[in-house]
Design an enzyme around this catalytic site. Structure first.
Site, PDB file in Angstrom:
ATOM      1  N   ASN A   1     -26.098 -19.097 -21.722  1.00  0.00           N
ATOM      2  CA  ASN A   1     -27.483 -19.197 -21.920  1.00  0.00           C
ATOM      3  C   ASN A   1     -27.719 -20.842 -22.136  1.00  0.00           C
ATOM      4  O   ASN A   1     -27.310 -21.144 -23.029  1.00  0.00           O
ATOM      5  CB  ASN A   1     -28.526 -18.536 -22.619  1.00  0.00           C
TER       6      ASN A   1
ATOM      7  N   CYS B   1     -27.459 -46.410 -21.523  1.00  0.00           N
ATOM      8  CA  CYS B   1     -26.771 -47.462 -20.645  1.00  0.00           C
ATOM      9  C   CYS B   1     -28.006 -48.252 -19.763  1.00  0.00           C
ATOM     10  O   CYS B   1     -27.594 -49.089 -19.148  1.00  0.00           O
ATOM     11  CB  CYS B   1     -25.862 -47.089 -19.644  1.00  0.00           C
TER      12      CYS B   1
ATOM     13  N   ASP C   1     -30.900 -21.854 -22.842  1.00  0.00           N
ATOM     14  CA  ASP C   1     -32.037 -22.010 -23.888  1.00  0.00           C
ATOM     15  C   ASP C   1     -31.452 -22.327 -25.206  1.00  0.00           C
ATOM     16  O   ASP C   1     -30.056 -21.854 -25.670  1.00  0.00           O
ATOM     17  CB  ASP C   1     -32.769 -20.557 -23.851  1.00  0.00           C
TER      18      ASP C   1
ATOM     19  N   HIS D   1     -22.623 -23.194 -20.417  1.00  0.00           N
ATOM     20  CA  HIS D   1     -23.220 -23.705 -19.100  1.00  0.00           C
ATOM     21  C   HIS D   1     -24.280 -24.722 -19.442  1.00  0.00           C
ATOM     22  O   HIS D   1     -25.005 -25.032 -18.771  1.00  0.00           O
ATOM     23  CB  HIS D   1     -23.825 -22.462 -18.657  1.00  0.00           C
TER      24      HIS D   1
ATOM     25  N   GLY E   1     -25.546  -8.599 -22.959  1.00  0.00           N
ATOM     26  CA  GLY E   1     -26.524  -9.281 -21.819  1.00  0.00           C
ATOM     27  C   GLY E   1     -26.133  -9.825 -20.652  1.00  0.00           C
ATOM     28  O   GLY E   1     -26.617 -10.840 -20.262  1.00  0.00           O
TER      29      GLY E   1
ATOM     30  N   SER F   1     -23.824  -9.834 -16.862  1.00  0.00           N
ATOM     31  CA  SER F   1     -23.478  -8.847 -15.674  1.00  0.00           C
ATOM     32  C   SER F   1     -21.801  -9.189 -15.531  1.00  0.00           C
ATOM     33  O   SER F   1     -21.474  -8.223 -14.662  1.00  0.00           O
ATOM     34  CB  SER F   1     -24.168  -9.361 -14.497  1.00  0.00           C
TER      35      SER F   1
ATOM     36  N   CYS G   1     -23.141 -43.139 -17.037  1.00  0.00           N
ATOM     37  CA  CYS G   1     -22.305 -43.186 -18.677  1.00  0.00           C
ATOM     38  C   CYS G   1     -21.858 -41.867 -19.037  1.00  0.00           C
ATOM     39  O   CYS G   1     -21.111 -42.045 -20.217  1.00  0.00           O
ATOM     40  CB  CYS G   1     -22.836 -44.251 -19.392  1.00  0.00           C
TER      41      CYS G   1
HETATM   42  C1  BJW Z   1     -30.486  -6.946 -20.406  1.00  0.00           C
HETATM   43  C2  BJW Z   1     -31.705  -7.080 -20.631  1.00  0.00           C
HETATM   44  C3  BJW Z   1     -32.198  -6.589 -22.159  1.00  0.00           C
HETATM   45  C4  BJW Z   1     -31.335  -7.394 -18.562  1.00  0.00           C
HETATM   46  N1  BJW Z   1     -31.099  -6.271 -22.954  1.00  0.00           N
HETATM   47  N2  BJW Z   1     -29.456  -6.539 -21.334  1.00  0.00           N
HETATM   48  C5  BJW Z   1     -14.986 -16.535  -6.043  1.00  0.00           C
HETATM   49  C6  BJW Z   1     -14.198 -15.532  -7.140  1.00  0.00           C
HETATM   50  C7  BJW Z   1     -14.202 -15.721  -8.450  1.00  0.00           C
HETATM   51  C8  BJW Z   1     -15.009 -17.034  -8.935  1.00  0.00           C
HETATM   52  C9  BJW Z   1     -15.486 -17.698  -8.243  1.00  0.00           C
HETATM   53  C10 BJW Z   1     -15.474 -17.500  -6.615  1.00  0.00           C
HETATM   54  N3  BJW Z   1     -16.133 -18.511  -6.384  1.00  0.00           N
HETATM   55  C11 BJW Z   1     -16.624 -19.430  -7.088  1.00  0.00           C
HETATM   56  C12 BJW Z   1     -16.099 -19.165  -8.182  1.00  0.00           C
HETATM   57  C13 BJW Z   1     -16.333 -19.550  -9.383  1.00  0.00           C
HETATM   58  C14 BJW Z   1     -17.887 -19.417 -10.060  1.00  0.00           C
HETATM   59  C15 BJW Z   1     -18.386 -18.009  -9.992  1.00  0.00           C
HETATM   60  O1  BJW Z   1     -17.896 -17.327 -10.912  1.00  0.00           O
HETATM   61  N4  BJW Z   1     -18.748 -17.600  -8.868  1.00  0.00           N
HETATM   62  C16 BJW Z   1     -19.016 -16.309  -8.982  1.00  0.00           C
HETATM   63  C17 BJW Z   1     -20.708 -15.965  -8.535  1.00  0.00           C
HETATM   64  C18 BJW Z   1     -18.316 -15.787  -7.742  1.00  0.00           C
HETATM   65  N5  BJW Z   1     -17.901 -20.097 -11.300  1.00  0.00           N
HETATM   66  C19 BJW Z   1     -17.961 -21.488 -11.645  1.00  0.00           C
HETATM   67  O2  BJW Z   1     -18.184 -22.067 -10.423  1.00  0.00           O
HETATM   68  C20 BJW Z   1     -18.086 -21.886 -12.977  1.00  0.00           C
HETATM   69  N6  BJW Z   1     -16.930 -22.990 -13.025  1.00  0.00           N
HETATM   70  C21 BJW Z   1     -15.712 -22.693 -12.992  1.00  0.00           C
HETATM   71  O3  BJW Z   1     -15.488 -21.542 -12.528  1.00  0.00           O
HETATM   72  O4  BJW Z   1     -14.796 -23.849 -13.066  1.00  0.00           O
HETATM   73  C22 BJW Z   1     -13.620 -23.918 -12.938  1.00  0.00           C
HETATM   74  C23 BJW Z   1     -12.884 -23.748 -14.154  1.00  0.00           C
HETATM   75  C24 BJW Z   1     -13.049 -22.710 -15.072  1.00  0.00           C
HETATM   76  C25 BJW Z   1     -12.511 -22.981 -16.263  1.00  0.00           C
HETATM   77  C26 BJW Z   1     -11.499 -23.811 -16.548  1.00  0.00           C
HETATM   78  C27 BJW Z   1     -11.055 -24.770 -15.640  1.00  0.00           C
HETATM   79  C28 BJW Z   1     -11.993 -24.577 -14.281  1.00  0.00           C
HETATM   80  C29 BJW Z   1     -19.385 -22.495 -13.144  1.00  0.00           C
HETATM   81  C30 BJW Z   1     -20.299 -21.492 -13.503  1.00  0.00           C
HETATM   82  C31 BJW Z   1     -21.837 -22.096 -13.698  1.00  0.00           C
HETATM   83  C32 BJW Z   1     -22.926 -20.997 -13.862  1.00  0.00           C
HETATM   84  N7  BJW Z   1     -24.250 -21.512 -13.979  1.00  0.00           N
HETATM   85  C33 BJW Z   1     -25.293 -20.882 -14.026  1.00  0.00           C
HETATM   86  C34 BJW Z   1     -26.739 -21.625 -13.634  1.00  0.00           C
HETATM   87  C35 BJW Z   1     -26.699 -22.917 -14.648  1.00  0.00           C
HETATM   88  C36 BJW Z   1     -27.383 -22.698 -15.907  1.00  0.00           C
HETATM   89  C37 BJW Z   1     -29.004 -22.307 -15.458  1.00  0.00           C
HETATM   90  O5  BJW Z   1     -29.381 -22.832 -14.621  1.00  0.00           O
HETATM   91  O6  BJW Z   1     -29.552 -21.412 -16.396  1.00  0.00           O
HETATM   92  O7  BJW Z   1     -25.268 -19.896 -15.320  1.00  0.00           O
HETATM   93  S1  BJW Z   1     -25.422 -19.427 -12.808  1.00  0.00           S
HETATM   94  C38 BJW Z   1     -26.111 -18.293 -13.899  1.00  0.00           C
HETATM   95  O8  BJW Z   1     -25.138 -17.277 -13.907  1.00  0.00           O
HETATM   96  C39 BJW Z   1     -26.206 -18.833 -15.320  1.00  0.00           C
HETATM   97  C40 BJW Z   1     -25.632 -17.972 -16.363  1.00  0.00           C
HETATM   98  O9  BJW Z   1     -25.341 -18.600 -17.187  1.00  0.00           O
HETATM   99  C41 BJW Z   1     -24.604 -17.299 -15.382  1.00  0.00           C
HETATM  100  C42 BJW Z   1     -24.356 -15.793 -15.975  1.00  0.00           C
HETATM  101  O10 BJW Z   1     -25.420 -14.925 -15.617  1.00  0.00           O
HETATM  102  P1  BJW Z   1     -25.611 -13.603 -16.851  1.00  0.00           P
HETATM  103  O11 BJW Z   1     -25.936 -14.201 -18.284  1.00  0.00           O
HETATM  104  O12 BJW Z   1     -24.523 -12.741 -16.702  1.00  0.00           O
HETATM  105  O13 BJW Z   1     -26.705 -13.052 -16.264  1.00  0.00           O
HETATM  106  P2  BJW Z   1     -27.107 -12.084 -15.120  1.00  0.00           P
HETATM  107  O14 BJW Z   1     -28.607 -12.046 -14.602  1.00  0.00           O
HETATM  108  O15 BJW Z   1     -25.885 -11.964 -14.019  1.00  0.00           O
HETATM  109  O16 BJW Z   1     -27.165 -10.693 -15.861  1.00  0.00           O
HETATM  110  C43 BJW Z   1     -27.975 -10.209 -17.087  1.00  0.00           C
HETATM  111  C44 BJW Z   1     -27.385  -8.890 -17.669  1.00  0.00           C
HETATM  112  O17 BJW Z   1     -28.512  -8.576 -18.685  1.00  0.00           O
HETATM  113  C45 BJW Z   1     -27.593  -7.628 -16.638  1.00  0.00           C
HETATM  114  O18 BJW Z   1     -26.167  -7.084 -16.914  1.00  0.00           O
HETATM  115  C46 BJW Z   1     -28.801  -6.892 -16.946  1.00  0.00           C
HETATM  116  O19 BJW Z   1     -28.426  -5.391 -17.095  1.00  0.00           O
HETATM  117  C47 BJW Z   1     -28.769  -7.317 -18.646  1.00  0.00           C
HETATM  118  N8  BJW Z   1     -30.017  -7.298 -19.345  1.00  0.00           N
HETATM  119  N9  BJW Z   1     -32.306  -7.267 -19.673  1.00  0.00           N
HETATM  120  C48 BJW Z   1     -29.944  -6.465 -22.605  1.00  0.00           C
HETATM  121  N10 BJW Z   1     -33.413  -6.503 -22.316  1.00  0.00           N
END
Ligand code: BJW
Length: 238
Positions: A93, A140, A95, A110, A177, A179, A121
């Site tokens: 997150n 900068c 936040d 993230h 929390g 996915s 810079c």
């Molecule tokens: C509750 C609840 C309640 C609801 N109580 N639970 C093909 C295959 C595999 C990988 C890739 C691919 N193509 C590309 C990739 C890589 C890509 C990726 O994974 N893509 C997939 C979508 C396929 N990843 C990247 O590009 C990452 N970088 C990378 O891999 O670099 C290479 C590298 C890595 C390591 C070393 C060296 C090199 C970067 C990923 C950046 C993600 N950015 C975001 C947005 C930016 C920030 C922002 O704007 O906020 O980050 S995307 C978005 O998803 C955000 C989140 O942090 C992230 C994860 O989402 P999250 O938190 O899981 O949310 P949800 O909505 O998916 O799930 C919520 C869950 O809560 C649900 O299960 C609900 O049931 C539950 N819930 N209410 C408890 N009350």
């Protein structure tokens, strides 16, 4: 073996604070196109739209408050460290609700919504107000290079060395929390399991890494997390 707890949180832990998740039916990506708003290419193509998207979310975060799940994790951190164990909270997150609840051993893999970064810079600075394409970097002085300090698709997440080092020695791992859709975070449960950790999933429903969890508890984070944190504190104090 020294007890070592690694916790991964995702958008679901902040849902009850009024911040949107991404992939639920009414989630952020159901209303906005991630290709346009959460990629370096999208920012290069239309920085005004991307600033607008993050400015609105920054304004929403000012009004949000941490809830019982954030507080329970901060209390668990204090108890775990006091007992001599290792502890790391990894959040996807952007936040700051974990910090506001009192968490300290925290990696924002993230990025952080209340920070901005200069594309010229690389200086990272506090940012509590709107960003625009005309802002100057306070480090900068270059104008027009400021971007949100967040990790977009295709960019390398932050703190990966520290996170993978913690996963290698983890004895306990919990995903809360999230996915389990976005990599590399989606692989953390498997890495912790490979290290021999006991693993928990706390969420509303099963995520995509389900088979790597020993224990699951599905329900609102404000209920499941304090309950789980209490069992962990009882265990570490026993
Ligand atoms: C509750 C609840 C309640 C609801 N109580 N639970 C093909 C295959 C595999 C990988 C890739 C691919 N193509 C590309 C990739 C890589 C890509 C990726 O994974 N893509 C997939 C979508 C396929 N990843 C990247 O590009 C990452 N970088 C990378 O891999 O670099 C290479 C590298 C890595 C390591 C070393 C060296 C090199 C970067 C990923 C950046 C993600 N950015 C975001 C947005 C930016 C920030 C922002 O704007 O906020 O980050 S995307 C978005 O998803 C955000 C989140 O942090 C992230 C994860 O989402 P999250 O938190 O899981 O949310 P949800 O909505 O998916 O799930 C919520 C869950 O809560 C649900 O299960 C609900 O049931 C539950 N819930 N209410 C408890 N009350």
């Amino acid at each position: 073996m020294k007890p070592s707890l690694v916790i991964l949180t995702g958008a679901g832990i902040s849902a009850e604070s009024g911040l949107g998740t991404f992939r639920d039916t009414d989630g952020v990506w159901s209303k906005f196109d991630w290709r346009q708003l959460a990629t370096p290419e999208g920012f290069a193509n239309d920085p005004v739209a991307v600033h607008g998207f993050y400015n609105a979310r920054r304004q929403g975060l000012v009004a949000a408050q941490p809830h019982a799940a954030h507080t329970a994790l901060a209390e668990l951190e204090a108890a775990w460290l006091a007992s001599g164990g290792d502890f790391l909270l990894v959040t996807q997150n952007i936040d700051d609700l974990h910090e506001r609840a009192g968490s300290r051993a925290l990696v924002h893999m993230h990025g952080e919504l209340f920070k901005a970064r200069c594309g010229a810079c690389e200086a990272v600075t506090d940012c509590r107000t709107d960003l625009s394409i005309t802002d100057a970097c306070t480090a900068c002085g270059r104008e027009g290079q400021m971007r949100p300090h967040v990790v977009w698709f295709g960019e390398i997440p932050l703190g990966m060395d520290e996170i993978f080092a913690a996963l290698e020695t983890a004895t306990h791992f919990a995903a809360i929390g999230t996915s389990g859709t976005v990599w590399p975070a989606a692989g953390f449960a498997e890495a912790a399991k490979a290290a021999g950790a006991r693993t928990w999933e706390l969420s509303l429903e099963a995520g995509e890494s389900g088979h790597f969890f020993d224990v699951t508890d599905y329900g609102p984070a404000s209920e499941t997390v304090p309950r789980w944190a209490k069992t962990m504190m009882d265990e570490i104090r026993a």
